[in-house]
Design an enzyme around this catalytic site. Structure first.
Site, PDB file in Angstrom:
ATOM      1  CE  LYS A 111       0.255   3.729   2.419  1.00  0.00           C
ATOM      2  NZ  LYS A 111      -0.006   3.313   1.513  1.00  0.00           N
ATOM      3  N   GLY A 159      -5.220   7.024  -5.099  1.00  0.00           N
ATOM      4  CA  GLY A 159      -6.280   6.700  -5.991  1.00  0.00           C
ATOM      5  C   GLY A 159      -6.512   6.950  -7.390  1.00  0.00           C
ATOM      6  CB  ALA A 181       0.301   7.291  -3.590  1.00  0.00           C
ATOM      7  N   GLY A 182      -0.239   6.940  -7.259  1.00  0.00           N
ATOM      8  CA  GLY A 182      -0.597   7.067  -8.307  1.00  0.00           C
ATOM      9  C   GLY A 182      -0.541   6.340  -8.844  1.00  0.00           C
ATOM     10  CG  ASN A 212      -5.351  -1.130  -1.946  1.00  0.00           C
ATOM     11  OD1 ASN A 212      -6.107  -0.832  -0.659  1.00  0.00           O
ATOM     12  ND2 ASN A 212      -6.263  -1.797  -2.475  1.00  0.00           N
ATOM     13  CB  THR A 213      -6.323   2.705  -6.276  1.00  0.00           C
ATOM     14  OG1 THR A 213      -6.765   3.181  -4.620  1.00  0.00           O
ATOM     15  CG2 THR A 213      -8.644   2.532  -6.926  1.00  0.00           C
TER      16      THR A 213
END
Lengths: 73, 259
Positions: B100, B161, B187-188, B209-210
């Site tokens: 990645k 994040g 992301a986001g 992830n977050t």
């Protein structure tokens, strides 16, 4: 008279005296088990495969990066 | 191998889960492992970091190793040179040529550096890597990365994040419509509906992830994300109805009482 300066290397961004003749010896000295899964090393910007740690000699000014996988996104 | 109807391929590898999940920021190791299981993900991301020379921490490889496809990232890199070395170290550490690729151009927004990203993609592709670049939500940079040999493109939904969801759905839809390689929204993502939307817009998968790690109940959010991605993909395949400006009755207009 020139003052004797002992050889140093850079390990993960930290300057330290060169105290091991080979990469393998240096890693053992730092508690990195030989053949430890997931550990990788670069010497002066090039990866040294684990199979070549033992015959990779270290010299003054060498720059080492010792890494492993960590949590990440 | 029979081609499953709900699977997709990246660089010849068949994947059945359309959710990629990260390993950072969970309250503890057990919650992380349970959440990854609940997410149904096959591909799990890790970072590559300098070892601590005091104390030898637990290895992510031993923790996750054989059960998942480990996808190392180059997070934190800001030049092609750093990212290429990190990728090569990752390949040696994890015995995988998947990477990645992250090359960040701005510390505050963590937006990708388009030029460095393309340079690193070209170099890594030439070196035999399967490159999955984290990139801008812009059809042109996505196309250039695919042309450079990226195996997929991973446009951001919104800043890493941030949990802001998909800031520009129209751009993501355009990228999906025009991309020659799979598109993975990265992301986001803030909550399940964001992941569903990504799939409805035509993405092949979602990487997050977050949104799970920092949820009040990460295990439950992971399960929600799994359902969300499946729902979004099914809806996309089923084909949404066209939008219209005015109402159209769904019940028959004949035989109304009183007429």
């Amino acid at each position: 008279m020139t003052r004797h300066i002992p050889p140093h290397i850079q390990v993960n961004g930290q300057r330290e005296p060169l105290a091991a003749p080979t990469l393998d010896a240096l890693l053992r000295g730092k508690g990195v088990v030989p053949g430890a899964r997931g550990v990788a090393v670069a010497l002066n910007g090039a990866v040294v495969p684990a199979g070549r740690w033992a015959d990779t000699a270290l010299a003054e000014g060498d720059d080492l990066e010792i890494v492993r996988p960590f949590s990440g996104g | 191998m029979p081609h499953l109807p709900d699977s997709f391929e990246i660089a010849g590898r068949t994947l059945t889960s359309r959710l990629f999940i990260g390993t950072a920021g969970y309250p503890n190791r057990q919650v992380m492992l349970d959440s990854i299981t609940a997410s149904g993900a096959e591909v799990v991301t890790v970072s590559i970091r300098r070892i601590s020379l005091e104390g030898y921490a637990e290895s992510m490889v031993d923790l996750l190793g054989s059960d998942y496809v480990l996808l190392p990232n180059t997070a934190g890199c800001s030049t092609a040179r750093e990212a290429v070395l990190t990728a090569r170290l990752a390949r040696e550490a994890l015995d995988t040529n998947w990477i990645k690729l992250e090359v960040i151009g701005d510390r505050e927004t963590l937006h990708p550096d388009v030029e460095e990203l393309r340079r690193a993609t070209e170099e890594l592709v030439a070196d035999g890597f399967t490159v999955l670049p984290y990139c801008n939500d812009d059809p042109v940079s996505c196309r250039k990365l695919a042309d450079a040999g990226a195996a997929a493109v991973m446009p951001l939904g919104s800043p890493i994040g941030s949990g802001l969801g998909i800031a520009n759905p129209h751009a993501i839809e355009l990228i999906c419509a025009r991309s020659s390689v799979p598109v993975i929204l990265d992301a986001g993502i803030g909550t399940a509906s964001d992941a569903t939307l990504a799939m409805e817009l035509g993405c092949s998968a979602v990487l997050l992830n977050t949104a799970v790690a920092k949820a009040r109940d990460p295990r439950r959010m992971a399960a929600a994300m799994r359902s969300a991605v499946e729902a979004g993909h099914a809806a996309r395949e089923a084909g949404r109805i066209p939008k219209r400006t005015y109402a159209q009755a769904s019940s028959p207009q004949l035989g109304l009482i009183g007429t």
